[in-house]
Design a protein around this motif. Sequence first.
Motif, mmCIF file in Angstrom:
data_model
loop_
_atom_site.group_PDB
_atom_site.id
_atom_site.type_symbol
_atom_site.label_atom_id
_atom_site.label_comp_id
_atom_site.label_asym_id
_atom_site.label_seq_id
_atom_site.Cartn_x
_atom_site.Cartn_y
_atom_site.Cartn_z
ATOM 1 N N TYR A 22 0.751 -1.227 0.026
ATOM 2 C CA TYR A 22 -0.312 -0.411 0.463
ATOM 3 C C TYR A 22 1.103 1.194 0.044
ATOM 4 C CZ TYR A 22 -3.493 -3.387 1.911
ATOM 5 O OH TYR A 22 -4.995 -3.989 1.281
ATOM 6 N N ASN A 23 0.244 2.287 -0.761
ATOM 7 C CA ASN A 23 0.955 3.770 -0.277
ATOM 8 C C ASN A 23 0.319 4.253 1.215
ATOM 9 O OD1 ASN A 23 -1.316 4.690 -1.160
ATOM 10 N ND2 ASN A 23 -0.683 4.812 -4.047
ATOM 11 N N PHE A 24 1.004 5.508 0.852
ATOM 12 C CA PHE A 24 0.630 6.253 1.735
ATOM 13 C C PHE A 24 -1.107 6.756 1.775
ATOM 14 C CE2 PHE A 24 4.668 7.582 2.577
ATOM 15 C CZ PHE A 24 5.283 6.596 3.795
ATOM 16 N N THR A 25 -1.929 6.274 0.502
ATOM 17 C CA THR A 25 -3.310 6.562 0.429
ATOM 18 C C THR A 25 -4.168 5.654 0.516
ATOM 19 O OG1 THR A 25 -3.121 6.395 -1.973
ATOM 20 C CG2 THR A 25 -2.985 8.569 -0.938
ATOM 21 N N GLY A 26 -3.973 4.225 0.474
ATOM 22 C CA GLY A 26 -3.941 3.444 0.890
ATOM 23 C C GLY A 26 -4.252 2.482 -0.810
ATOM 24 N N ALA A 27 -3.856 3.219 -1.724
ATOM 25 C CA ALA A 27 -4.641 2.516 -3.106
ATOM 26 C C ALA A 27 -3.280 1.652 -3.007
ATOM 27 C CB ALA A 27 -4.735 3.452 -3.924
ATOM 28 N N LYS A 28 -3.104 0.047 -3.472
ATOM 29 C CA LYS A 28 -2.973 -1.049 -4.303
ATOM 30 C C LYS A 28 -2.321 -0.280 -5.680
ATOM 31 C CE LYS A 28 -5.409 -3.952 -1.844
ATOM 32 N NZ LYS A 28 -6.899 -5.690 -2.025
ATOM 33 N N PRO A 29 -0.683 -1.271 -5.480
ATOM 34 C CA PRO A 29 -0.752 -0.801 -6.552
ATOM 35 C C PRO A 29 -1.430 -1.338 -7.353
ATOM 36 C CG PRO A 29 0.893 -1.472 -4.942
ATOM 37 C CD PRO A 29 -0.028 -1.819 -4.419
ATOM 38 N N ILE A 30 -1.747 -0.576 -8.676
ATOM 39 C CA ILE A 30 -2.435 -1.614 -9.617
ATOM 40 C C ILE A 30 -1.701 -1.494 -11.074
ATOM 41 C CG2 ILE A 30 -4.622 -0.555 -9.494
ATOM 42 C CD1 ILE A 30 -4.257 1.747 -10.132
ATOM 43 N N ASN A 31 -1.905 -2.180 -11.651
ATOM 44 C CA ASN A 31 -1.062 -2.096 -13.331
ATOM 45 C C ASN A 31 -1.757 -1.094 -14.626
ATOM 46 O OD1 ASN A 31 0.416 -3.147 -16.092
ATOM 47 N ND2 ASN A 31 -0.916 -4.962 -16.075
ATOM 48 N N ALA A 32 -1.805 0.096 -13.969
ATOM 49 C CA ALA A 32 -2.399 1.035 -14.810
ATOM 50 C C ALA A 32 -0.968 2.570 -14.563
ATOM 51 C CB ALA A 32 -3.850 1.593 -14.013
ATOM 52 N N PHE A 160 -13.206 6.221 -4.628
ATOM 53 C CA PHE A 160 -12.012 5.602 -4.933
ATOM 54 C C PHE A 160 -11.397 4.707 -3.725
ATOM 55 C CE2 PHE A 160 -7.345 5.955 -2.685
ATOM 56 C CZ PHE A 160 -6.562 6.335 -4.052
ATOM 57 N N ASN A 161 -12.469 4.845 -2.878
ATOM 58 C CA ASN A 161 -11.786 2.968 -2.150
ATOM 59 C C ASN A 161 -12.263 2.028 -2.651
ATOM 60 O OD1 ASN A 161 -10.791 5.181 -0.367
ATOM 61 N ND2 ASN A 161 -12.516 4.903 1.489
ATOM 62 N N GLU A 162 -13.514 2.185 -3.014
ATOM 63 C CA GLU A 162 -14.012 1.335 -4.603
ATOM 64 C C GLU A 162 -12.960 0.408 -5.325
ATOM 65 O OE1 GLU A 162 -16.708 -2.587 -4.742
ATOM 66 O OE2 GLU A 162 -17.218 -0.576 -2.651
ATOM 67 N N SER A 163 -12.547 1.455 -5.734
ATOM 68 C CA SER A 163 -12.145 0.962 -7.029
ATOM 69 C C SER A 163 -10.591 1.454 -7.086
ATOM 70 C CB SER A 163 -11.848 2.235 -8.305
ATOM 71 O OG SER A 163 -11.774 3.856 -8.211
ATOM 72 N N LEU A 164 -9.670 1.841 -6.762
ATOM 73 C CA LEU A 164 -8.625 1.584 -6.047
ATOM 74 C C LEU A 164 -8.145 0.905 -4.240
ATOM 75 C CD1 LEU A 164 -7.710 4.494 -7.912
ATOM 76 C CD2 LEU A 164 -7.244 2.859 -8.913
ATOM 77 N N ALA A 165 -8.465 1.479 -3.462
ATOM 78 C CA ALA A 165 -8.296 1.093 -2.258
ATOM 79 C C ALA A 165 -8.399 -0.550 -1.703
ATOM 80 C CB ALA A 165 -8.589 2.532 -1.328
ATOM 81 N N LYS A 166 -9.306 -0.931 -2.801
ATOM 82 C CA LYS A 166 -10.296 -2.288 -2.608
ATOM 83 C C LYS A 166 -10.256 -2.351 -0.555
ATOM 84 C CE LYS A 166 -9.662 -3.435 -6.076
ATOM 85 N NZ LYS A 166 -11.206 -3.006 -6.889
ATOM 86 N N TRP A 167 -11.409 -0.792 -0.152
ATOM 87 C CA TRP A 167 -11.611 -1.216 1.480
ATOM 88 C C TRP A 167 -12.809 -2.414 2.180
ATOM 89 C CZ3 TRP A 167 -7.337 -1.318 4.213
ATOM 90 C CH2 TRP A 167 -6.782 -0.596 4.048
#
Length: 167
Positions: A22-32, A160-167
Amino acid sequence: MKHIKYIILPVLFFAINGCSVYNFTGAKPINAKTFQVNYFQNNADLIEPGIERKFTQDLQNLIQNQTNLSLTNSGGDLLYEGEITDYRVSPMTATADQRAAQNRLTITVNVRFTNKNKEEDDFEKRFSFFYDFPGTNQLVGSQLTSALDVIFERITQDIFNESLAKW
């Protein structure tokens, strides 16, 4: 004392390695590398002019500020599109003389998210939030601006959480 370095090194390695997911924003690394936010049309029964533009820009800004993805106008690896489906002011509490003591503005946005590199992440979902204000106030000017800021901050963060952070 010599054995401490054999304990500290693996612990330090796993701690650093574990944080890389995770980075500091909570987003998981993605292939984009790029994202695209199409203009969100206002299809609500009650139309407040300009909110569709503000919402689209707020979503773009949030993703740009919390990721290292580049905004593009077409062909983005991640695509956000949809429409504002509901804009409603409802009385929440009444006074003794049957007037609204408090009103609630509720906005609902339908979002379609497409990840061109990982189709299992795609979704279509409604996001909604509200803002309460005194029944004696009109929802115009700075009161409306405050309401939109609160509502759109929450909805864009939820997207954002639903699409990138997956919380």
